[in-house]
Motif scaffolding. Structure first.
Motif, mmCIF file in Angstrom:
data_model
loop_
_atom_site.group_PDB
_atom_site.id
_atom_site.type_symbol
_atom_site.label_atom_id
_atom_site.label_comp_id
_atom_site.label_asym_id
_atom_site.label_seq_id
_atom_site.Cartn_x
_atom_site.Cartn_y
_atom_site.Cartn_z
ATOM 1 N N ALA A 1 60.218 17.884 -0.055
ATOM 2 C CA ALA A 1 60.760 18.866 0.884
ATOM 3 C C ALA A 1 59.669 19.167 1.896
ATOM 4 C CB ALA A 1 61.191 20.139 0.167
ATOM 5 N N GLY A 2 60.067 19.429 3.117
ATOM 6 C CA GLY A 2 59.071 19.768 4.126
ATOM 7 C C GLY A 2 59.702 20.020 5.471
ATOM 8 N N VAL A 3 58.863 20.438 6.390
ATOM 9 C CA VAL A 3 59.342 20.733 7.733
ATOM 10 C C VAL A 3 59.495 19.415 8.497
ATOM 11 C CG1 VAL A 3 57.037 21.140 8.742
ATOM 12 C CG2 VAL A 3 59.039 22.230 9.744
ATOM 13 N N ASP A 4 60.668 19.244 9.103
ATOM 14 C CA ASP A 4 60.975 18.069 9.913
ATOM 15 C C ASP A 4 61.018 18.519 11.362
ATOM 16 O OD1 ASP A 4 61.944 15.783 11.126
ATOM 17 O OD2 ASP A 4 63.907 15.858 10.153
ATOM 18 N N ARG A 5 60.112 17.982 12.150
ATOM 19 C CA ARG A 5 60.040 18.368 13.560
ATOM 20 C C ARG A 5 60.719 17.360 14.468
ATOM 21 N NH1 ARG A 5 54.727 18.256 11.746
ATOM 22 N NH2 ARG A 5 54.467 16.555 13.187
ATOM 23 N N ASP A 6 61.297 16.294 13.888
ATOM 24 C CA ASP A 6 61.930 15.254 14.696
ATOM 25 C C ASP A 6 63.328 15.632 15.152
ATOM 26 O OD1 ASP A 6 59.675 13.663 14.426
ATOM 27 O OD2 ASP A 6 60.432 12.685 12.622
ATOM 28 N N ALA A 7 63.908 16.616 14.549
ATOM 29 C CA ALA A 7 65.256 17.062 14.909
ATOM 30 C C ALA A 7 65.199 17.877 16.202
ATOM 31 C CB ALA A 7 65.829 17.894 13.771
ATOM 32 N N ASP A 8 66.376 18.313 16.667
ATOM 33 C CA ASP A 8 66.441 19.149 17.874
ATOM 34 C C ASP A 8 65.633 20.419 17.716
ATOM 35 O OD1 ASP A 8 68.117 17.302 19.062
ATOM 36 O OD2 ASP A 8 69.952 18.332 18.461
ATOM 37 N N ALA A 9 65.661 20.974 16.516
ATOM 38 C CA ALA A 9 64.889 22.178 16.188
ATOM 39 C C ALA A 9 64.290 21.955 14.801
ATOM 40 C CB ALA A 9 65.797 23.402 16.198
ATOM 41 N N PRO A 10 63.151 22.558 14.506
ATOM 42 C CA PRO A 10 62.534 22.355 13.183
ATOM 43 C C PRO A 10 63.497 22.704 12.054
ATOM 44 C CG PRO A 10 61.037 23.544 14.634
ATOM 45 C CD PRO A 10 62.361 23.461 15.336
ATOM 46 N N ALA A 11 63.447 21.886 10.986
ATOM 47 C CA ALA A 11 64.317 22.097 9.832
ATOM 48 C C ALA A 11 63.550 21.779 8.559
ATOM 49 C CB ALA A 11 65.555 21.211 9.927
ATOM 50 N N TRP A 12 63.906 22.467 7.477
ATOM 51 C CA TRP A 12 63.404 22.115 6.154
ATOM 52 C C TRP A 12 64.279 20.966 5.676
ATOM 53 C CZ3 TRP A 12 58.989 24.190 5.641
ATOM 54 C CH2 TRP A 12 58.731 25.509 5.975
ATOM 55 N N GLY B 1 68.812 10.263 -3.748
ATOM 56 C CA GLY B 1 68.873 9.822 -2.363
ATOM 57 C C GLY B 1 69.549 10.789 -1.411
ATOM 58 N N ALA B 2 70.179 11.826 -1.926
ATOM 59 C CA ALA B 2 70.813 12.817 -1.051
ATOM 60 C C ALA B 2 69.737 13.569 -0.278
ATOM 61 C CB ALA B 2 71.647 13.800 -1.877
ATOM 62 N N GLU B 3 70.083 14.028 0.908
ATOM 63 C CA GLU B 3 69.149 14.763 1.760
ATOM 64 C C GLU B 3 69.898 15.876 2.486
ATOM 65 O OE1 GLU B 3 66.985 13.317 5.643
ATOM 66 O OE2 GLU B 3 66.030 12.418 3.877
ATOM 67 N N VAL B 4 69.311 17.056 2.500
ATOM 68 C CA VAL B 4 69.905 18.202 3.186
ATOM 69 C C VAL B 4 68.844 18.807 4.098
ATOM 70 C CG1 VAL B 4 70.944 20.499 2.900
ATOM 71 C CG2 VAL B 4 71.453 18.687 1.245
ATOM 72 N N SER B 5 69.232 19.097 5.334
ATOM 73 C CA SER B 5 68.329 19.755 6.274
ATOM 74 C C SER B 5 68.836 21.159 6.564
ATOM 75 C CB SER B 5 68.234 18.956 7.579
ATOM 76 O OG SER B 5 67.617 17.708 7.335
ATOM 77 N N VAL B 6 67.904 22.112 6.506
ATOM 78 C CA VAL B 6 68.209 23.529 6.678
ATOM 79 C C VAL B 6 67.375 24.055 7.841
ATOM 80 C CG1 VAL B 6 68.091 25.796 5.552
ATOM 81 C CG2 VAL B 6 68.666 23.763 4.199
ATOM 82 N N ALA B 7 68.015 24.703 8.798
ATOM 83 C CA ALA B 7 67.297 25.229 9.965
ATOM 84 C C ALA B 7 66.196 26.184 9.541
ATOM 85 C CB ALA B 7 68.262 25.927 10.914
ATOM 86 N N VAL B 8 64.996 25.946 10.042
ATOM 87 C CA VAL B 8 63.845 26.799 9.757
ATOM 88 C C VAL B 8 64.076 28.197 10.321
ATOM 89 C CG1 VAL B 8 61.406 27.138 10.348
ATOM 90 C CG2 VAL B 8 62.192 24.916 9.561
ATOM 91 N N SER B 9 64.761 28.259 11.455
ATOM 92 C CA SER B 9 64.935 29.530 12.151
ATOM 93 C C SER B 9 65.833 30.516 11.405
ATOM 94 C CB SER B 9 65.495 29.298 13.549
ATOM 95 O OG SER B 9 66.747 28.647 13.467
ATOM 96 N N ASP B 10 66.984 30.013 10.871
ATOM 97 C CA ASP B 10 67.952 30.952 10.291
ATOM 98 C C ASP B 10 68.558 30.532 8.956
ATOM 99 O OD1 ASP B 10 69.688 28.910 11.003
ATOM 100 O OD2 ASP B 10 70.783 30.091 12.489
ATOM 101 N N GLY B 11 68.151 29.394 8.393
ATOM 102 C CA GLY B 11 68.638 28.980 7.086
ATOM 103 C C GLY B 11 70.007 28.327 7.081
#
Length: 167
Positions: free
Chosen positions: A132-143, A150-160
């Protein structure tokens, strides 16, 4: 007339019991083992943050050990946590914190532990957390939380909010 202390003591005890039960990990059903794995990952993140005195931004789990990167000022502190404890087994300075990581953490309204909790709650596949970690490659940072299957979920850093779920 009965003492008002007896009902108060009973209500207090009942309140504590309900709180503990509501916070405990699930112990029955097919997803019980996965819940424990999520709780261990979250506990490792919280333990590393407490030990290093900063905010976690990356987690990798391998062979019962969580390597957690914690931002402390302008430094990246790597904390190894034995998941069985969780107990810190080692802590080391991993160098300067990347400016983009610092900016993402400064803008974060959610923590890495919250990101893992949210991802585990919304995903449909089974398997424990591997990274798990911060992904900065998206439009906005996401966890971004990756699972063993193999499943992957991205959660907005700003508001969850969940911004992506795959697998």
């Amino acid at each position: 007339m009965a003492s008002p202390r007896v009902p108060a003591a009973v209500l207090t005890t009942l309140g504590i019991a309900i709180t503990v039960t509501a916070c405990a990990p699930a112990s029955t059903g097919a997803g019980a083992r996965d819940e424990v794995v999520y709780q261990a990952a979250i506990a490792a993140v919280v333990q590393a943050e407490s030990d290093a005195g900063g905010r976690a931004f990356e987690l990798e789990i391998d062979s019962g050990t969580a390597q957690v990167h914690v931002a402390v000022g302008d430094r990246d502190i790597e904390v190894d946590v034995d998941l069985a404890g969780p107990t810190v087994t080692e802590r080391r300075d991993d160098g300067s914190l990347d400016g983009e990581d610092r900016a993402a953490l400064d803008a974060a309204g959610t923590t890495l532990a919250d990101g893992i909790r949210i991802a585990a709650a919304v995903r449909s596949a089974s398997g424990g957390v591997t990274e798990a970690g911060v992904d900065r490659d998206a439009d906005a940072p996401a966890w971004t939380v990756e699972f063993a299957d193999g499943a992957e979920v991205s959660v907005a850093v700003s508001d969850g909010s969940v911004v992506r779920s795959a697998g």
